[in-house]
Design a protein around this motif. Sequence first.
Motif, short mmCIF file in Angstrom:
data_model
loop_
_atom_site.label_atom_id
_atom_site.label_comp_id
_atom_site.label_asym_id
_atom_site.label_seq_id
_atom_site.Cartn_x
_atom_site.Cartn_y
_atom_site.Cartn_z
N TYR A 155 0.68 -1.20 0.06
CA TYR A 155 0.16 0.48 -0.27
C TYR A 155 0.85 0.98 0.16
CZ TYR A 155 -3.76 -3.27 1.16
OH TYR A 155 -4.00 -4.11 0.53
N TYR A 156 2.38 1.27 0.15
CA TYR A 156 3.35 2.13 -0.17
C TYR A 156 2.61 2.80 -1.35
CZ TYR A 156 6.64 0.48 3.26
OH TYR A 156 6.97 -0.16 3.92
N GLY A 157 2.81 4.49 -1.78
CA GLY A 157 2.31 5.03 -1.89
C GLY A 157 0.41 5.80 -2.54
N LEU A 158 0.08 5.09 -1.34
CA LEU A 158 -1.38 5.22 -1.52
C LEU A 158 -2.11 5.85 -0.75
CD1 LEU A 158 -2.76 1.66 -2.01
CD2 LEU A 158 -2.10 3.39 -4.36
N ASN A 159 -2.94 7.13 -0.17
CA ASN A 159 -3.78 7.59 0.57
C ASN A 159 -5.51 6.91 0.95
OD1 ASN A 159 -4.58 9.77 1.79
ND2 ASN A 159 -5.37 10.51 0.25
N ILE A 160 -4.92 6.26 2.37
CA ILE A 160 -5.29 5.75 3.41
C ILE A 160 -6.42 7.08 4.28
CG2 ILE A 160 -5.35 4.23 4.41
CD1 ILE A 160 -3.21 1.98 3.49
N GLY A 161 -7.82 6.29 4.28
CA GLY A 161 -8.65 7.15 5.03
C GLY A 161 -8.80 6.08 6.40
N ARG A 162 -8.88 6.82 7.33
CA ARG A 162 -9.63 5.78 8.74
C ARG A 162 -9.87 6.95 9.24
NH1 ARG A 162 -3.83 5.18 12.50
NH2 ARG A 162 -3.93 7.01 12.49
N ASN A 163 -10.76 6.65 10.19
CA ASN A 163 -11.93 7.54 11.23
C ASN A 163 -10.46 8.31 12.15
OD1 ASN A 163 -13.87 5.76 9.48
ND2 ASN A 163 -14.75 5.18 11.24
N SER A 164 -10.60 9.16 12.01
CA SER A 164 -10.63 10.19 13.30
C SER A 164 -10.45 9.28 14.62
CB SER A 164 -11.02 11.33 13.29
OG SER A 164 -11.00 12.48 12.20
N GLY A 165 -9.12 9.63 15.27
CA GLY A 165 -9.41 8.95 16.47
C GLY A 165 -8.82 7.58 16.61
N PHE A 166 -9.09 6.82 15.81
CA PHE A 166 -8.75 5.19 15.75
C PHE A 166 -7.11 5.39 15.47
CE2 PHE A 166 -12.72 5.39 15.44
CZ PHE A 166 -13.71 3.84 15.30
N GLU A 167 -6.95 4.22 16.19
CA GLU A 167 -5.21 4.11 15.60
C GLU A 167 -4.65 2.41 14.98
OE1 GLU A 167 -2.27 5.37 16.04
OE2 GLU A 167 -3.71 7.05 17.19
N ILE A 168 -6.22 2.23 14.03
CA ILE A 168 -6.09 0.98 13.28
C ILE A 168 -5.08 0.81 12.51
CG2 ILE A 168 -7.80 1.43 12.41
CD1 ILE A 168 -8.64 -1.21 11.77
N GLY A 169 -4.24 -0.15 12.50
CA GLY A 169 -3.00 -0.09 10.80
C GLY A 169 -2.04 -0.61 11.47
N GLY A 170 -1.91 -0.54 12.29
CA GLY A 170 -0.89 -1.21 13.39
C GLY A 170 0.89 0.11 13.43
N ASP A 171 1.29 -0.93 13.65
CA ASP A 171 3.40 0.11 14.23
C ASP A 171 3.85 0.04 12.99
OD1 ASP A 171 2.75 -0.27 16.93
OD2 ASP A 171 3.79 -1.59 17.73
N LYS A 172 4.22 -0.92 11.32
CA LYS A 172 4.63 -0.74 10.15
C LYS A 172 3.47 0.41 9.75
CE LYS A 172 6.50 -4.95 9.01
NZ LYS A 172 5.93 -6.30 7.75
N PHE A 173 2.52 0.57 9.48
CA PHE A 173 1.79 1.04 9.30
C PHE A 173 1.97 2.27 9.27
CE2 PHE A 173 -2.21 3.73 9.16
CZ PHE A 173 -2.33 4.02 7.60
N LYS A 174 1.93 2.89 10.62
CA LYS A 174 2.35 3.86 11.99
C LYS A 174 3.79 5.08 10.85
CE LYS A 174 1.13 4.04 16.14
NZ LYS A 174 1.04 4.84 17.32
N GLN A 175 4.59 3.86 11.24
CA GLN A 175 5.88 4.10 10.43
C GLN A 175 6.19 4.26 9.22
OE1 GLN A 175 8.70 4.54 12.67
NE2 GLN A 175 9.74 4.72 11.23
#
Length: 140
Positions: free
Chosen positions: A11-31
């Motif tokens: 998913y590198y290079g993409l624009n990913i939507g997420r609900n405000s205030g949610f921390e879903i995605g994991g540490d690799k995603f956050k990095q």
Amino acid sequence: SKPKPIWPEDYYGLNIGRNSGFEIGGDKFKQAVYEGKIKLSETKGNSKNLLKLINKRIDCYINDALSVEWELGNLKKAGKYSGSGVKRGATVSGNFGYLGFTKNSEKFKFLNDFKGKYHTQLEKLKKDGKIDEIIKTFTK
């Protein structure tokens, strides 16, 4: 356009939507977001995020699968979604829900009987496919 099973690298290079205030995605995603490999777009609520996805303002939307399916059904009923064009991507993580019971069986004499009946009925619902049937009624 093609399967992307590896999270978050595919998913590198993409624009990913997420609900405000949610921390879903994991540490690799956050990095990956921190390093600029993925762009994160946060908006309040499933409906708004899914409309952004449908209207191609974001490339992906990350949230609980059943919540997404339920909201897509609502958008379809409202005439805001045609029923096609949105596909499930990688599984990001999994969670379990639990039903807790008190240890105070002295106070609640029915507790052991209830737990036994609960587990028996839950297994029956799983084996009969009733749980999946119930889920389908909310996600069509």
